[in-house]
Design a protein around this motif. Structure first.
Motif, short mmCIF file in Angstrom:
data_model
loop_
_atom_site.label_atom_id
_atom_site.label_comp_id
_atom_site.label_asym_id
_atom_site.label_seq_id
_atom_site.Cartn_x
_atom_site.Cartn_y
_atom_site.Cartn_z
N LYS A 183 60.41 -26.51 57.35
CA LYS A 183 61.15 -27.76 57.14
C LYS A 183 60.43 -28.66 56.14
O LYS A 183 61.07 -29.25 55.27
N MET A 202 66.58 -22.67 55.75
CA MET A 202 65.79 -22.35 56.95
C MET A 202 65.88 -20.84 57.23
O MET A 202 64.87 -20.20 57.53
N TYR A 205 62.84 -18.07 57.51
CA TYR A 205 62.64 -17.13 58.62
C TYR A 205 62.61 -15.69 58.12
O TYR A 205 61.81 -14.88 58.57
N GLU A 241 58.25 -23.05 62.07
CA GLU A 241 59.51 -23.76 61.83
C GLU A 241 59.30 -25.11 61.16
O GLU A 241 59.95 -25.43 60.16
N ASN A 242 58.43 -25.94 61.70
CA ASN A 242 58.20 -27.26 61.10
C ASN A 242 57.60 -27.16 59.72
O ASN A 242 57.86 -27.98 58.84
N CYS A 291 58.07 -17.30 63.89
CA CYS A 291 59.11 -18.17 63.34
C CYS A 291 59.09 -19.54 64.02
O CYS A 291 59.20 -20.57 63.36
N ASP A 292 58.92 -19.54 65.34
CA ASP A 292 58.83 -20.81 66.07
C ASP A 292 57.60 -21.60 65.63
O ASP A 292 57.66 -22.81 65.42
#
Length: 127
Positions: free
Chosen positions: A44, A62, A66, A40-41, A36-37
């Protein structure tokens, strides 16, 4: 370092983390958190360029991104594809479903009614 080198290096790290998960050195929760980290971008950017709308809040979208990762992570094999290649259709599907779901729009319905009320009040004041 060019883009291709960065992608290759990232894929090697993903394979290493996956190996750690398979060997029990990290938990499923840690593996999911890492992915997920990592994405993340990317989520987005998908929201910004592909799913721009007033249908749901950014935070809701968001969370859907996830969820797409977490729910499809058990079938992901880093030896077969990169994370973005594998997860893109799932993230896209979850974002579309969120935008089609009327319960996700309650925030914007409330905001729209406040704007409408403010516009009416402004009209009264301006006259």
């Amino acid at each position: 370092m060019n883009r291709k080198e960065i992608e290759e290096q990232t894929q090697e790290v993903v394979k290493e983390k996956y190996s750690m998960f398979e060997k029990g050195k990290i938990t499923e929760k840690e593996w999911a958190g890492y992915m997920c980290d990592l994405l993340e971008n990317y989520i987005k950017k998908m929201i910004k360029y592909k799913h721009r709308t007033l249908g749901a809040s950014f935070e809701d979208l968001m969370q859907q991104g996830y969820m797409a990762i977490v729910e499809n992570l058990p079938r992901y094999d880093p030896e077969r594809s990169t994370p973005t290649t594998y997860f893109t259709p799932y993230i896209d599907q979850y974002l579309r479903e969120a935008l089609d779901n009327p319960t996700m729009t309650t925030y914007y319905i409330g905001a729209a009614s406040k704007l409408e009320k403010a516009a009416k009040e402004r009209g009264k004041i301006g006259r």
